[in-house]
Design a protein around this motif. Structure first.
Motif, PDB file in Angstrom:
ATOM      1  N   TYR A  97       0.830  -1.208   0.000  1.00  0.00           N
ATOM      2  CA  TYR A  97       0.000   0.000   0.000  1.00  0.00           C
ATOM      3  C   TYR A  97       0.861   1.253   0.000  1.00  0.00           C
ATOM      4  CZ  TYR A  97       0.572   0.996   5.031  1.00  0.00           C
ATOM      5  OH  TYR A  97       1.070   1.321   6.249  1.00  0.00           O
ATOM      6  N   ALA A 100       2.081   1.965  -3.517  1.00  0.00           N
ATOM      7  CA  ALA A 100       1.035   2.622  -4.298  1.00  0.00           C
ATOM      8  C   ALA A 100       0.965   4.107  -3.962  1.00  0.00           C
ATOM      9  CB  ALA A 100      -0.303   1.951  -4.041  1.00  0.00           C
ATOM     10  N   ARG A 101       1.080   4.422  -2.696  1.00  0.00           N
ATOM     11  CA  ARG A 101       1.021   5.835  -2.292  1.00  0.00           C
ATOM     12  C   ARG A 101       2.182   6.633  -2.846  1.00  0.00           C
ATOM     13  NH1 ARG A 101      -0.584   6.201   4.051  1.00  0.00           N
ATOM     14  NH2 ARG A 101      -2.356   4.793   3.921  1.00  0.00           N
ATOM     15  N   LEU A 114     -14.173  -4.213  -7.630  1.00  0.00           N
ATOM     16  CA  LEU A 114     -14.975  -4.657  -6.494  1.00  0.00           C
ATOM     17  C   LEU A 114     -16.396  -4.809  -6.985  1.00  0.00           C
ATOM     18  CD1 LEU A 114     -12.980  -2.331  -4.273  1.00  0.00           C
ATOM     19  CD2 LEU A 114     -13.122  -4.776  -3.959  1.00  0.00           C
ATOM     20  N   LEU A 125     -13.183   5.060  -4.463  1.00  0.00           N
ATOM     21  CA  LEU A 125     -12.254   4.335  -3.599  1.00  0.00           C
ATOM     22  C   LEU A 125     -10.805   4.651  -3.961  1.00  0.00           C
ATOM     23  CD1 LEU A 125     -12.163   2.084  -1.386  1.00  0.00           C
ATOM     24  CD2 LEU A 125     -11.810   0.487  -3.236  1.00  0.00           C
ATOM     25  N   GLY A 132     -12.278  11.466   4.709  1.00  0.00           N
ATOM     26  CA  GLY A 132     -13.404  10.636   5.121  1.00  0.00           C
ATOM     27  C   GLY A 132     -13.024   9.195   5.392  1.00  0.00           C
ATOM     28  N   GLU A 133     -11.806   8.823   4.989  1.00  0.00           N
ATOM     29  CA  GLU A 133     -11.386   7.449   5.238  1.00  0.00           C
ATOM     30  C   GLU A 133     -10.763   7.283   6.612  1.00  0.00           C
ATOM     31  OE1 GLU A 133      -8.896   6.361   2.012  1.00  0.00           O
ATOM     32  OE2 GLU A 133     -10.577   5.795   0.726  1.00  0.00           O
ATOM     33  N   ALA A 138     -14.811  10.017  10.056  1.00  0.00           N
ATOM     34  CA  ALA A 138     -15.791   9.402   9.165  1.00  0.00           C
ATOM     35  C   ALA A 138     -17.232   9.721   9.530  1.00  0.00           C
ATOM     36  CB  ALA A 138     -15.585   7.894   9.149  1.00  0.00           C
ATOM     37  N   TRP A 144     -15.770  15.742   5.489  1.00  0.00           N
ATOM     38  CA  TRP A 144     -15.236  15.153   4.259  1.00  0.00           C
ATOM     39  C   TRP A 144     -16.143  15.352   3.047  1.00  0.00           C
ATOM     40  CZ3 TRP A 144     -18.830  11.548   2.797  1.00  0.00           C
ATOM     41  CH2 TRP A 144     -19.574  10.908   3.799  1.00  0.00           C
ATOM     42  N   VAL A 191      -5.677   7.378  -8.400  1.00  0.00           N
ATOM     43  CA  VAL A 191      -4.582   7.469  -7.434  1.00  0.00           C
ATOM     44  C   VAL A 191      -3.512   8.445  -7.937  1.00  0.00           C
ATOM     45  CG1 VAL A 191      -3.028   6.058  -6.018  1.00  0.00           C
ATOM     46  CG2 VAL A 191      -5.026   5.025  -7.030  1.00  0.00           C
TER      47      VAL A 191
ATOM     48  N   THR B 173     -23.861   6.405   9.959  1.00  0.00           N
ATOM     49  CA  THR B 173     -22.989   7.487   9.490  1.00  0.00           C
ATOM     50  C   THR B 173     -21.626   6.948   9.076  1.00  0.00           C
ATOM     51  OG1 THR B 173     -22.249   7.907  11.740  1.00  0.00           O
ATOM     52  CG2 THR B 173     -24.006   9.314  10.894  1.00  0.00           C
ATOM     53  N   LEU B 174     -21.100   5.980   9.835  1.00  0.00           N
ATOM     54  CA  LEU B 174     -19.785   5.464   9.499  1.00  0.00           C
ATOM     55  C   LEU B 174     -19.786   4.705   8.179  1.00  0.00           C
ATOM     56  CD1 LEU B 174     -18.446   4.128  12.929  1.00  0.00           C
ATOM     57  CD2 LEU B 174     -17.553   6.041  11.595  1.00  0.00           C
ATOM     58  N   ARG B 176     -21.716   4.869   5.567  1.00  0.00           N
ATOM     59  CA  ARG B 176     -21.943   5.589   4.318  1.00  0.00           C
ATOM     60  C   ARG B 176     -20.767   6.511   4.014  1.00  0.00           C
ATOM     61  NH1 ARG B 176     -25.168  11.107   5.618  1.00  0.00           N
ATOM     62  NH2 ARG B 176     -23.759  11.553   7.341  1.00  0.00           N
ATOM     63  N   SER B 177     -19.790   6.537   4.901  1.00  0.00           N
ATOM     64  CA  SER B 177     -18.629   7.397   4.694  1.00  0.00           C
ATOM     65  C   SER B 177     -17.563   6.658   3.898  1.00  0.00           C
ATOM     66  CB  SER B 177     -18.027   7.778   6.053  1.00  0.00           C
ATOM     67  OG  SER B 177     -17.334   6.656   6.579  1.00  0.00           O
ATOM     68  N   PRO B 178     -16.556   7.373   3.408  1.00  0.00           N
ATOM     69  CA  PRO B 178     -15.453   6.701   2.715  1.00  0.00           C
ATOM     70  C   PRO B 178     -14.797   5.602   3.561  1.00  0.00           C
ATOM     71  CG  PRO B 178     -15.329   9.045   2.314  1.00  0.00           C
ATOM     72  CD  PRO B 178     -16.444   8.848   3.292  1.00  0.00           C
ATOM     73  N   TRP B 179     -14.755   5.797   4.879  1.00  0.00           N
ATOM     74  CA  TRP B 179     -14.181   4.756   5.743  1.00  0.00           C
ATOM     75  C   TRP B 179     -14.954   3.461   5.598  1.00  0.00           C
ATOM     76  CZ3 TRP B 179     -15.944   2.034  10.123  1.00  0.00           C
ATOM     77  CH2 TRP B 179     -14.953   1.425  10.903  1.00  0.00           C
ATOM     78  N   ARG B 181     -16.682   2.582   3.072  1.00  0.00           N
ATOM     79  CA  ARG B 181     -16.466   2.077   1.729  1.00  0.00           C
ATOM     80  C   ARG B 181     -15.189   1.227   1.669  1.00  0.00           C
ATOM     81  NH1 ARG B 181     -17.078   6.752  -1.672  1.00  0.00           N
ATOM     82  NH2 ARG B 181     -15.008   7.399  -1.014  1.00  0.00           N
ATOM     83  N   VAL B 182     -14.161   1.687   2.374  1.00  0.00           N
ATOM     84  CA  VAL B 182     -12.922   0.923   2.406  1.00  0.00           C
ATOM     85  C   VAL B 182     -13.167  -0.439   3.065  1.00  0.00           C
ATOM     86  CG1 VAL B 182     -10.557   0.822   3.244  1.00  0.00           C
ATOM     87  CG2 VAL B 182     -11.470   2.980   2.435  1.00  0.00           C
ATOM     88  N   ARG B 184     -15.931  -2.202   3.219  1.00  0.00           N
ATOM     89  CA  ARG B 184     -16.685  -3.096   2.338  1.00  0.00           C
ATOM     90  C   ARG B 184     -15.814  -3.604   1.200  1.00  0.00           C
ATOM     91  NH1 ARG B 184     -20.944  -0.035   0.108  1.00  0.00           N
ATOM     92  NH2 ARG B 184     -20.190   1.826   1.145  1.00  0.00           N
ATOM     93  N   SER B 185     -14.864  -2.799   0.778  1.00  0.00           N
ATOM     94  CA  SER B 185     -13.946  -3.242  -0.269  1.00  0.00           C
ATOM     95  C   SER B 185     -12.976  -4.289   0.256  1.00  0.00           C
ATOM     96  CB  SER B 185     -13.159  -2.051  -0.819  1.00  0.00           C
ATOM     97  OG  SER B 185     -14.039  -1.045  -1.231  1.00  0.00           O
ATOM     98  N   VAL B 193      -7.553  -3.284  -2.624  1.00  0.00           N
ATOM     99  CA  VAL B 193      -7.525  -2.108  -1.754  1.00  0.00           C
ATOM    100  C   VAL B 193      -6.089  -1.672  -1.485  1.00  0.00           C
ATOM    101  CG1 VAL B 193      -8.181  -1.235   0.516  1.00  0.00           C
ATOM    102  CG2 VAL B 193      -9.703  -2.768  -0.694  1.00  0.00           C
ATOM    103  N   LEU B 196      -4.475   0.359  -4.124  1.00  0.00           N
ATOM    104  CA  LEU B 196      -4.921   1.750  -4.216  1.00  0.00           C
ATOM    105  C   LEU B 196      -4.355   2.590  -3.085  1.00  0.00           C
ATOM    106  CD1 LEU B 196      -8.621   1.066  -5.202  1.00  0.00           C
ATOM    107  CD2 LEU B 196      -6.791   1.847  -6.682  1.00  0.00           C
ATOM    108  N   LYS B 198      -4.230   1.913   0.359  1.00  0.00           N
ATOM    109  CA  LYS B 198      -4.827   1.932   1.705  1.00  0.00           C
ATOM    110  C   LYS B 198      -4.162   0.891   2.590  1.00  0.00           C
ATOM    111  CE  LYS B 198      -8.189   3.911  -0.770  1.00  0.00           C
ATOM    112  NZ  LYS B 198      -8.178   5.336  -1.013  1.00  0.00           N
ATOM    113  N   ASN B 199      -3.956   1.249   3.879  1.00  0.00           N
ATOM    114  CA  ASN B 199      -3.351   0.333   4.840  1.00  0.00           C
ATOM    115  C   ASN B 199      -4.414  -0.621   5.377  1.00  0.00           C
ATOM    116  OD1 ASN B 199      -2.130  -0.956   6.960  1.00  0.00           O
ATOM    117  ND2 ASN B 199      -1.283   0.888   7.886  1.00  0.00           N
ATOM    118  N   TYR B 203      -7.241  -0.677   8.861  1.00  0.00           N
ATOM    119  CA  TYR B 203      -8.709  -0.646   8.754  1.00  0.00           C
ATOM    120  C   TYR B 203      -9.340  -1.848   9.449  1.00  0.00           C
ATOM    121  CZ  TYR B 203      -8.662   3.289   5.575  1.00  0.00           C
ATOM    122  OH  TYR B 203      -8.500   4.525   5.034  1.00  0.00           O
TER     123      TYR B 203
END
Lengths: 302, 331, 259
Positions: A97, A100-101, A114, A125, A132-133, A138, A144, A191, B173-174, B176-179, B181-182, B184-185, B193, B196, B198-199, B203
């Motif tokens: 990861y 990638a960053r 996905l 994503l 927001g991640e 969140a 966000w 990205v 709220t959590l 539906r946020s980007p967090w 989404r990560v 669920r991915s 993931v 892209l 993400k650590n 998560y």
């Protein structure tokens, strides 16, 4: 900008066609990268350099180690040995990861869209640095919301460019194979990578879609990114690559422009089998038996 | 057959404190399994740590009630970290094994005679619920014909469903946020993931902690509603009931665990009352040759089990789930 | 590859395929419905022949071999063993009819010994074991010496021997080999090719798919070059080995280099 782009390609002109040859402006440099699987050396690359701002093709027969090399360079697999760097930053123990960053993004041979997310969600994503991640922000949309909107706009622009905008709200699982390849490419662009590595982008894509995919890959280079791709489709390789690296049996056996590589005896050997100058019906069987016994004895575990 | 009794039993359980405990536990499991794909088979362990965290703080260590609550929540976070750090980088099965093992270890240690001084042995601990009980504003119980609740139960219901509602809002709220989404991915494909940037480990850890805290909250509520913390309560049956509730309602849906829990207890209690009446008395509806009254208390589980099997075969996404998004993938 | 060469190939096939021990006509096959990897491939092998199948990646070589052995669904076309139609029959039925198959990967049972692996080879007829074991160990003496060793501890070259030996335990009339030299060093690759030739000389008809096109063409009597699921070229091993069109197929038009 156009002048800079073709300058990168022009810079390759003087480079000799030797395996592991240094490049005028390398974005990736690597030394002595090895990976062994159960006694077999899957990757054994003495030296590799990828030129910045051009499209490099990585070709070779099945089992040559191309995808394994991809996995090693991007942190999806650990080598037995070797060092390599991206823009001067040493990789090697860096997890996938983080690679990638840093700006080195890869796609996969078997697409990893996905399927339980919609197309637009897949794209969102991909965006980097999303507030927001973070777990603590969140729950509060106000922190966000604006960023998400900006990312969505960028995603929509990319979807339009790749002609996937009509599929925006569909689940990615409903896309055809070729459309999934396009989505994975578009998502990788979210990205904003400096180096984008495509693993068999043409595999399983119907011929009608191939031309448009080729166009997209070229546009990646034209906007200043570096592209490295693995392919078997020789027409594609000849059509769009600026430079070709040929692997066989884990090693780089040849490098050069597409024209020089296709005519290189080493490459022909790699694809059709070595020993172009000997006939197996004429070799000394007894010698072969001895050599084979020796190799097998060496390989046998205690 | 007095159906009013059956209905009363069913509704009491479905809307009462028991369902609330499982709703909270199932919300936690929803975060783990429904949204992130983590196999936590030891939710009972988180509940134990929460419940006993409160009980031990107040009873054994003489801390104030509110401090006890904080200790309980911190303890669940510690448990999540202890479980997650070694296992989350490995295959999913390792977390499953580690969580079953840890919840059983906790149950046995908490009930061990050697630690009787701290944890109260097999009888557990009592005497930590005074503050909670004193906050009860209700003078009386309530009887609305179909169902009736005592004063204590009414207080628990008020507090409990409020907690559940707040929990649902938080999850909503959590997720539906980007967090979300990560998460669920990650459930679908970790490598995608990672590619892209993400650590993934971080998560998964966050999800484990969040779901674990809900488990701990369920444990706290459980010991408060009955004013005692008993180790044998926190057994694997707890975990699997919570899963049943989650899957019935629909995983990866905010209200799935809540509705599932209500329905689960409605059925268990209702069926229990029905079969108990049907085999009880001098002239039972179901003759003793087919089913005795001792067997009746078990039959409801058989019936419910069959029902669950049919549900998983015919509608695996549960009541609220989306077939396309189903958390359990048969393949 | 033009339409005329395609139909010329097909006519050629029909003219010579009579009496073949194994033949495939006009195969349309694939793993998923609607996605065809083979688009009308033909093949035949006369008794005692060594036939090679080569071609660039994705051409359908392995798929053709698997279609002969019932491992891939044939949508159209037929496969015949000594005149009997065996299209889409189960692989275990084909083993009892005399076809042996050596897959490319996972072709030995790693937790079983060499001897046990070979026993599994004549599972359908255990009485043959002693006789066939003798035959296989004559061919591969190394296997006899190490009969009690667990297959999982063997090197790639030895595993290949076990896999081939196991396929020979039922005394097949036709042996199908899927890239037998894959993953082996050049010396061991040559060893595999020499052994394959020996097996063929012992009377077993062989159809082999290969990546190492040169060596394959050097040992085979006849060869097929596949491209995009159909026959591109066929001919004797020697004629194909010297044919520049074969190189062109693998690496694209040689004509480009002349500018």
């Amino acid at each position: 900008m156009a002048a800079d782009l073709s300058a990168a390609r022009a810079a390759l002109e003087g480079v000799p066609s030797e395996p592991g040859v240094p490049k005028p402006d390398p974005i990736v440099k690597g030394d002595n990268i090895t990976r062994t699987f159960g006694g077999l050396k899957a990757v054994d690359v003495e030296h590799i350099e990828i030129q910045r701002g051009v499209i490099t093709a990585l070709i070779g027969p099945n089992g040559a180690g191309k995808t394994t090399l991809f996995n090693l360079l991007t942190g999806f697999d650990e080598p037995d040995d070797g060092t390599w760097a991206f823009n001067g930053t040493a990789l090697g123990k860096v997890p996938a990861y983080k690679v990638a960053r840093l700006g080195m993004v890869r796609t996969f041979q078997l697409t990893k869209v996905l399927s339980k997310l919609t197309v637009i969600e897949n794209m969102r994503l991909g965006a980097k640095g999303q507030r927001g991640e973070k777990f603590l922000s969140a729950a509060f949309k106000s922190l966000w919301g604006a960023q998400e909107k900006a990312n969505t706009d960028r995603a929509d622009a990319l979807l339009e460019r790749f002609k996937l905008d009509a599929k925006r709200e569909d689940f990615a699982g409903s896309l055809s194979g070729g459309q999934r390849k396009l989505l994975e490419m578009a998502r990788a662009l979210m990205v904003d990578p400096e180096l984008i590595m495509l693993d068999e982008p043409m595999a399983g894509v119907n011929p009608a879609l191939k031309q448009s995919l080729l166009g997209h890959v070229k546009s990646l280079r034209d906007e200043g990114r570096t592209v490295l791709f693995v392919e078997h489709d020789m027409d594609m390789v000849r059509d769009i690559s600026d430079w070709v690296i040929v692997m066989a049996q884990g090693q780089i056996v040849a490098e050069g422009t597409p024209q020089s590589v296709m005519a290189d005896q080493r490459v022909i050997d790699a694809y059709l089998g070595a020993h172009h100058d000997s006939d197996i019906t004429e070799i000394d069987i007894a010698d072969l038996e001895k050599a084979a016994e020796a190799e097998l004895d060496e390989g046998t575990k205690p | 057959m007095d159906f009013a009794v059956v209905i009363d039993a069913a509704f009491s359980a479905a809307l009462g404190p028991q369902a609330i405990v499982f709703a909270l536990a199932a919300i936690g499991l929803n975060v783990h399994f429904g949204y992130t794909g983590l196999l936590n088979f030891g939710q009972a362990g988180f509940m134990a740590v929460g419940g006993f965290g409160l009980a031990v703080s107040v009873v054994t260590w003489d801390l104030p009630f509110w401090v006890g609550l904080i200790v309980a929540m911190l303890a669940t976070i510690v448990l999540a970290l202890v479980l997650g750090v070694p296992t989350l980088r490995l295959r999913a099965d390792y977390l499953a094994i580690a969580t079953i093992a840890s919840s059983e270890i906790l149950r046995l240690v908490l009930g061990a005679v050697e630690f009787k001084g701290t944890f109260g042995g097999s009888n557990g601990l009592t005497g930590f619920a005074r503050t909670y009980k004193n906050l009860n504003p209700y003078g009386d119980g309530v009887d609305i014909g179909v169902v009736s609740f005592s004063k204590d139960d009414l207080w628990s219901i008020t507090v409990g469903w409020t907690l559940v509602a707040l929990g649902c809002v938080l999850i909503w709220t959590l997720m539906r946020s980007p967090w979300g989404r990560v998460l669920r991915s990650i459930r679908e494909d970790e490598d995608a993931v990672r590619s892209l940037g993400k650590n993934v480990f971080a998560y998964k850890m966050q999800a484990l902690v969040l779901g674990g805290v809900f488990g701990g909250l369920a444990g706290v509520f459980h010991v408060l509603k009955q004013a005692s913390a008993v180790p044998t309560d926190f057994n694997t049956t707890f975990t699997f009931y919570a899963y049943a509730a989650l899957l019935m309602g629909g995983a990866a849906r905010v209200l799935g665990p809540v509705i599932g829990s209500i329905l689960f207890w409605f059925l268990i209690a209702g069926l229990g009352s029905f079969f108990s009446q049907a085999t009880g008395g001098t002239d039972p509806l179901i003759p003793a040759s087919i089913m005795t009254d001792t067997q009746a208390s078990l039959v409801r589980f058989i019936v419910l089990g069959l029902g669950l099997m049919l549900l998983m075969i015919l509608r695996p996404q549960g009541i609220f789930g989306d077939r396309r998004e189903i958390a359990i993938d048969g393949r | 590859m033009t339409e005329t060469t395609q139909s010329a190939e097909h006519d050629n096939h029909l003219a010579h395929a009579d009496g073949a021990v194994l033949r495939a006509d006009d195969l349309i096959a694939g793993y998923l419905p609607g996605v065809n990897i083979l688009n009308g491939a033909d093949l035949y092998c006369q008794p005692g022949e060594l036939v090679g199948i080569i071609g660039p990646n994705g051409a359908g070589k392995s798929t053709l071999l698997k279609a002969l052995f019932g491992l891939v669904k044939v949508h159209e076309g037929s496969v015949k063993l000594k005149g009997e139609d065996i299209t889409n029959q189960r692989a275990d039925q084909l083993v009892s009819k005399g076809i042996g198959f050596v897959p490319q990967n996972n072709n030995v049972f790693p937790s079983l010994t060499i001897e046990e692996n070979l026993e599994m080879g004549c599972y359908q007829d255990p009485k043959r074991f002693t006789e066939r074991f003798g035959f296989v160990t004559d061919l591969f003496p190394r296997l006899g010496e190490r009969r009690k060793q667990r297959a999982g501890q063997l090197s790639g070259g030895e595993r290949q021997m076990v896999a081939m030996g196991r396929a020979l335990m039922m005394d097949p009339s036709v042996l199908l080999l899927d890239e037998p030299s894959a993953g082996l060093s050049p010396v061991l690759q040559d060893e595999v090719f020499v052994q394959t030739r020996n097996i063929n000389k012992a009377g077993v008809s062989v159809i082999m798919v290969e990546q190492n096109a040169r060596r394959c063409l050097q040992i085979c009597d006849r060869g097929y070059v596949l491209d995009q699921g159909r026959n591109a070229y066929s001919g004797t091993g020697k004629s194909l080995a010297d044919d520049p069109k074969v190189i062109e197929l693998y690496l694209g038009t040689l004509g480009q280099k002349e500018d």
